[in-house]
Design an enzyme around this catalytic site. Sequence first.
Site, short mmCIF file in Angstrom:
data_model
loop_
_atom_site.label_atom_id
_atom_site.label_comp_id
_atom_site.label_asym_id
_atom_site.label_seq_id
_atom_site.Cartn_x
_atom_site.Cartn_y
_atom_site.Cartn_z
N GLU A 131 0.83 -1.19 0.00
CA GLU A 131 0.00 0.00 0.00
C GLU A 131 0.87 1.25 0.00
OE1 GLU A 131 -3.21 0.00 2.73
OE2 GLU A 131 -3.65 -2.12 2.38
N CYS A 133 4.92 -6.53 7.85
CA CYS A 133 5.83 -6.01 8.88
C CYS A 133 5.98 -7.05 9.98
CB CYS A 133 5.26 -4.72 9.47
SG CYS A 133 6.36 -3.93 10.67
N CYS A 170 -1.60 -1.79 15.34
CA CYS A 170 -1.34 -1.53 13.92
C CYS A 170 -1.81 -2.69 13.04
CB CYS A 170 0.16 -1.30 13.72
SG CYS A 170 0.60 -1.00 11.99
N CYS A 225 -2.69 6.18 9.14
CA CYS A 225 -1.61 5.48 9.84
C CYS A 225 -2.14 4.23 10.53
CB CYS A 225 -1.04 6.35 10.95
SG CYS A 225 -0.28 7.83 10.38
N1 SAH Z 1 7.39 0.96 11.39
C1 SAH Z 1 7.50 2.39 11.37
C2 SAH Z 1 6.73 3.07 10.26
C3 SAH Z 1 5.31 2.64 9.98
S1 SAH Z 1 3.99 3.22 10.95
C4 SAH Z 1 7.12 2.96 12.71
O1 SAH Z 1 6.65 2.21 13.54
O2 SAH Z 1 7.36 4.14 12.94
C5 SAH Z 1 3.85 4.94 10.89
C6 SAH Z 1 3.18 5.49 12.16
O3 SAH Z 1 1.80 5.09 12.29
C7 SAH Z 1 3.87 4.97 13.41
O4 SAH Z 1 4.10 5.99 14.32
C8 SAH Z 1 2.85 3.97 13.90
O5 SAH Z 1 3.03 3.65 15.22
C9 SAH Z 1 1.56 4.70 13.61
N2 SAH Z 1 0.37 3.85 13.74
C10 SAH Z 1 0.30 2.51 13.64
N3 SAH Z 1 -0.96 2.07 13.88
C11 SAH Z 1 -1.70 3.17 14.12
C12 SAH Z 1 -3.08 3.37 14.40
N4 SAH Z 1 -3.95 2.35 14.47
N5 SAH Z 1 -3.52 4.64 14.61
C13 SAH Z 1 -2.65 5.68 14.53
N6 SAH Z 1 -1.34 5.55 14.25
C14 SAH Z 1 -0.87 4.31 14.04
#
Ligand code: SAH
Length: 357
Positions: free
Chosen positions: A110, A130, A137, A349
């Site tokens: 995506e 991942c 997430c 996110c």
């Molecule tokens: N693996 C990396 C990049 C991908 S996620 C990381 O963890 O930073 C990008 C951002 O989205 C991260 O800060 C992650 O924690 C956030 N994120 C993941 N799930 C989310 C959710 N359900 N709601 C809001 N942010 C989320």
Amino acid sequence: MSSSTESVSASMTAESQESRSHNPLLGRSLDELTAWVVARGQPAYRGKQLYNWIYDRSARSLGEITVFPKSWRQQVADFPIGRSQVHYRSQAPDETVKYLLKLADDTVIETVGIPTKKRLTVCVSSQVGCPMACEFCATGKGGFIRNLAPHEIVDQVLQVREDFGRRVSHIVFMGMGEPLLNLDNVLAAVRSINEDLGIGQRSITISTVGIRDRIVKLARHRGQFTLAVSLHASNQPQREQLIPSAGGYPLDALIADCRDYVKLTGRRLTFEYILLAGVNDTLENAVELADLLRGFQTHVNLIPYNPINEVDFKRPDRRRIADFVAALEARHIAVSVRYSRGLEADAACGQLRALKL
Ligand code: SAH
């Protein structure tokens, strides 16, 4: 070394050279593309032509590069440039667009295009799936398939540029995957996005949940991009509950590495903190977070949780979010609240997930 080991390693080298020579062309520099055409008996200026057709004119196959002599074009027509197919496209009311891109091995990743009047940000994936399995997430729920190659990262930027028909101004590595687990390919892609697509390094953000030793390794690279660290908790037990990998990389060590990163690079670093109602959004959390980051040249982005199917976390209400912000500000921590765009397209996110067709 025995002769049999020698011959095994010699054949492996030949094999890896062979597979490298079949690597798609996207992601290669002008010098590399020039070497590629020269190795095939063409004059060096065809390297520049190839470069322009790949990066400026978005060529998808060598067969369509009409400035090349027809007979040679036909000979090399099957050599891959490395572009993906848009498998599905969905647009949210806020004009954020999510793409499912189908790669050469039929895996799907995506990518998200996030427009404003002045900016067009591309949220790129660095892995198919991942392995980190963070509780909140969606990507982690689908498991891990593989790392992306540099061309598969650069391609995502071209896809969004073509679809929107405008210049991409910013890149965030906040799609699927953990960029620091695929550091070499991510850095190769950053080079190409910067030099070949002309996007300033300062407009590129790499987001990580924190991988031991990799933050310092990244600092040694001395890039001008921004590092964002996903913190999401103000103490170690809580962080371990939300992020399984946090057990092997305690918060104190992570913060110490972040301080080293700032010292080594002279760049500011951002912390991301998801707000989960009743879990990590209390006043005590805010105070603890401020203590943790005391004296740190940094900025905290608070991300109100975006719902995903598998778990029943909730987003705090606005009042609670405002109180959390006020508590940080009172302790001189620079803070913003980032409501993710693209919620209605499942493009926000944490809502991205991988599949294999
Ligand atoms: N693996 C990396 C990049 C991908 S996620 C990381 O963890 O930073 C990008 C951002 O989205 C991260 O800060 C992650 O924690 C956030 N994120 C993941 N799930 C989310 C959710 N359900 N709601 C809001 N942010 C989320």
